[in-house]
Design a protein around this motif. Structure first.
Motif, PDB file in Angstrom:
ATOM      1  N   THR A  49       0.940  -1.147  -0.381  1.00 26.10           N
ATOM      2  CA  THR A  49       0.131  -0.001  -0.095  1.00 26.10           C
ATOM      3  C   THR A  49       0.998   1.355  -0.155  1.00 26.10           C
ATOM      4  O   THR A  49       1.230   0.835   0.192  1.00 26.10           O
ATOM      5  N   ARG A  50       0.611   2.919   0.007  1.00 28.89           N
ATOM      6  CA  ARG A  50       1.080   3.307  -0.621  1.00 28.89           C
ATOM      7  C   ARG A  50       1.735   3.860   1.403  1.00 28.89           C
ATOM      8  O   ARG A  50       2.558   3.862   1.200  1.00 28.89           O
ATOM      9  N   LEU A  84       6.744   3.954   4.761  1.00 28.39           N
ATOM     10  CA  LEU A  84       6.989   4.462   6.517  1.00 28.39           C
ATOM     11  C   LEU A  84       8.280   3.532   5.864  1.00 28.39           C
ATOM     12  O   LEU A  84       8.884   3.593   6.546  1.00 28.39           O
ATOM     13  N   SER A  85       8.353   2.822   4.603  1.00 24.53           N
ATOM     14  CA  SER A  85       9.363   2.206   4.218  1.00 24.53           C
ATOM     15  C   SER A  85      10.450   3.313   3.789  1.00 24.53           C
ATOM     16  O   SER A  85      11.869   3.202   4.413  1.00 24.53           O
ATOM     17  N   LEU A  86      10.170   4.345   3.181  1.00 25.62           N
ATOM     18  CA  LEU A  86      11.046   5.446   2.815  1.00 25.62           C
ATOM     19  C   LEU A  86      11.138   6.388   4.136  1.00 25.62           C
ATOM     20  O   LEU A  86      13.100   6.450   4.489  1.00 25.62           O
ATOM     21  N   GLU A  87      10.805   6.291   5.404  1.00 23.53           N
ATOM     22  CA  GLU A  87      10.720   7.180   6.091  1.00 23.53           C
ATOM     23  C   GLU A  87      12.242   6.617   6.727  1.00 23.53           C
ATOM     24  O   GLU A  87      12.531   6.695   6.877  1.00 23.53           O
ATOM     25  N   GLY A 126      11.326  -3.829  -7.628  1.00 24.48           N
ATOM     26  CA  GLY A 126      10.072  -2.534  -7.318  1.00 24.48           C
ATOM     27  C   GLY A 126       9.974  -1.056  -7.510  1.00 24.48           C
ATOM     28  O   GLY A 126       9.149  -0.589  -7.162  1.00 24.48           O
ATOM     29  N   LEU A 127      10.622  -0.979  -8.426  1.00 26.36           N
ATOM     30  CA  LEU A 127      10.850   0.705  -8.855  1.00 26.36           C
ATOM     31  C   LEU A 127       9.596   1.006  -9.101  1.00 26.36           C
ATOM     32  O   LEU A 127      10.216   1.744  -9.107  1.00 26.36           O
ATOM     33  N   ALA A 128       8.675   0.080 -10.139  1.00 24.72           N
ATOM     34  CA  ALA A 128       7.369   1.001 -10.449  1.00 24.72           C
ATOM     35  C   ALA A 128       6.996   1.385  -9.373  1.00 24.72           C
ATOM     36  O   ALA A 128       5.548   2.177  -9.666  1.00 24.72           O
ATOM     37  N   GLN A 129       6.682   0.729  -7.989  1.00 30.03           N
ATOM     38  CA  GLN A 129       5.830   1.086  -6.436  1.00 30.03           C
ATOM     39  C   GLN A 129       6.976   2.525  -6.495  1.00 30.03           C
ATOM     40  O   GLN A 129       6.028   3.648  -5.900  1.00 30.03           O
ATOM     41  N   CYS A 130       8.210   2.400  -5.922  1.00 28.95           N
ATOM     42  CA  CYS A 130       9.141   3.194  -5.077  1.00 28.95           C
ATOM     43  C   CYS A 130       8.845   4.126  -5.625  1.00 28.95           C
ATOM     44  O   CYS A 130       9.181   5.170  -4.925  1.00 28.95           O
ATOM     45  N   GLN A 131       9.684   3.922  -6.856  1.00 27.05           N
ATOM     46  CA  GLN A 131       9.763   5.935  -7.590  1.00 27.05           C
ATOM     47  C   GLN A 131       9.649   6.652  -7.172  1.00 27.05           C
ATOM     48  O   GLN A 131       9.652   8.194  -7.055  1.00 27.05           O
ATOM     49  N   PRO A 132       7.754   6.368  -7.319  1.00 27.25           N
ATOM     50  CA  PRO A 132       6.748   7.563  -7.646  1.00 27.25           C
ATOM     51  C   PRO A 132       6.865   8.099  -6.254  1.00 27.25           C
ATOM     52  O   PRO A 132       6.353   9.158  -5.817  1.00 27.25           O
ATOM     53  N   ILE A 133       6.564   7.425  -5.403  1.00 30.46           N
ATOM     54  CA  ILE A 133       7.500   7.974  -3.687  1.00 30.46           C
ATOM     55  C   ILE A 133       8.115   8.373  -3.343  1.00 30.46           C
ATOM     56  O   ILE A 133       7.859   9.746  -2.761  1.00 30.46           O
TER      57      ILE A 133
END
Length: 354
Positions: free
Chosen positions: A7-8, A13-16, A72-79
């Motif tokens: 989920t977004r 939370l992972s980015l933080e 997982g770049l397709a999910q992570c890059q926009p975030i």
């Protein structure tokens, strides 16, 4: 099994967490990654992989020539693009998500799980044991423990919720792949695993015979209990119950932890026979036993010091060990042994964790 999409909120939370951790700590053994995995009901490995996806997004890592995982770049890059230049927004989103998760958890179970430092847990356990036995101990988790000439390795950890939202009563601890477990698995000593429940001040314990064969068999070995079974008992009593996988769990009050070591099923391994104690030397507060010189025992004694830039402690341990068993030695021989120990240590560490 249906694949569970990220989920977004989970990605945020992972980015933080990515921004908080140094690069070398991005692995499934890191406690912060384990904590987030427990919170999100995911595996530590899945969180670590997600953080390596963010490495691929990070221009500073690219400048250093450090490459992450692209899957997982397709999910992570926009975030990443959304928050890279807006850390304040990331902080606000992080707070919002944590508040929401805490609210969901409290609605299912009002009893919060408090996690305390492992060394504090170990200190509490030793204080309880000292009331009944003469003990000595050394090392780091898992600790080496001697109770009146019987030796153990003891691993301690907080009990945390295995599935905070779907099954809040289920708790567990996890034993991650470790070069120490790789060594302990092949020793004669019992491994006692203790899960501490701060809410009730009780201890859960799993049998050494059921755990040792499973060590390092997979990335994480999970041992389960139930918070409903962790409630206080009458003094001097223990509770025993069977999980659905037929594993036996014993529960005692913290002050009665000695009962777990008094139990013959734990204090004597069915695979090995105990021998007499030999005091190695007192300078490092080691007490170790063996009937003869054993290079594997010496290796285990040096483990906590092999990463030190100075080799003074390791050299002193080796010299003391050689003198204890009246073996000839010189500095060149000691240095060669230490070099082999470091190679063995690094090979196992790299094999298990990278």
């Amino acid at each position: 099994m249906t694949r569970r999409l990220w989920t977004r909120d989970e990605l945020i939370l992972s980015l933080e967490l990515y921004y908080k951790l140094p690069y070398k700590k991005i692995n499934s053994k890191t406690q912060e990654i384990i904590s987030l995995a427990n919170l999100l009901e995911r595996t530590p490995n899945s969180i670590a992989i997600r953080l390596t996806n963010y490495i691929s997004c990070d221009p500073f890592m690219k400048e250093k020539g450090i490459k992450g995982m692209d899957g997982g770049l397709a999910q992570c890059q926009p975030i990443w693009d959304e928050f890279f230049n807006n850390k304040q927004k990331l902080s606000l989103e992080y707070t919002r998500i944590i508040d929401k998760l805490n609210s969901q958890e409290n609605s299912k179970n009002n009893n919060r799980v408090i996690v305390i430092d492992q060394d504090i847990i170990w200190s509490k356990i030793c204080d309880s044991l000292k009331e009944k036995y003469k003990i000595s101990y050394t090392g780091s988790n898992p600790y080496y423990l001697n109770i009146e000439d019987t030796e153990y390795y003891v691993f301690t950890r907080n009990l945390t919720r295995a599935y905070p939202f779907s099954s809040p009563d289920v708790c567990r601890i996890q034993l991650h792949k470790s070069y120490k477990f790789d060594f302990i698995k092949n020793t004669k000593k019992s491994l006692i695993v203790l899960g501490f429940c701060e809410q009730f001040n009780t201890i859960a314990c799993w049998s050494s015979e059921s755990i040792k064969p499973r060590l390092n068999s997979r990335r994480n070995v999970s041992l389960y209990s139930r918070f409903s079974q962790q409630k206080q008992l009458e003094p001097g009593k223990f509770r025993e119950y069977k999980l659905s996988n037929q594993e036996i769990v014993k529960i005692v009050n913290l002050e009665d932890v000695y009962l777990l070591f008094k139990d013959s099923n734990l204090s004597q391994s069915k695979y090995f026979k105990n021998t007499n104690k030999i005091d190695l030397f007192t300078e490092f507060n080691f007490e170790y036993k063996n009937d003869k010189f054993d290079i594997d025992d010496l290796y285990m004694l040096t483990l906590d010091f092999l990463e030190d830039s100075s080799e003074i402690k390791v050299i002193q341990i080796c010299i003391a060990y050689f003198e204890k068993y009246q073996k000839d030695y010189d500095l060149i021989k000691i240095k060669n042994i230490i070099s082999k120990f470091k190679t063995q240590y690094n090979n196992k560490k790299n094999k298990l964790f990278i």
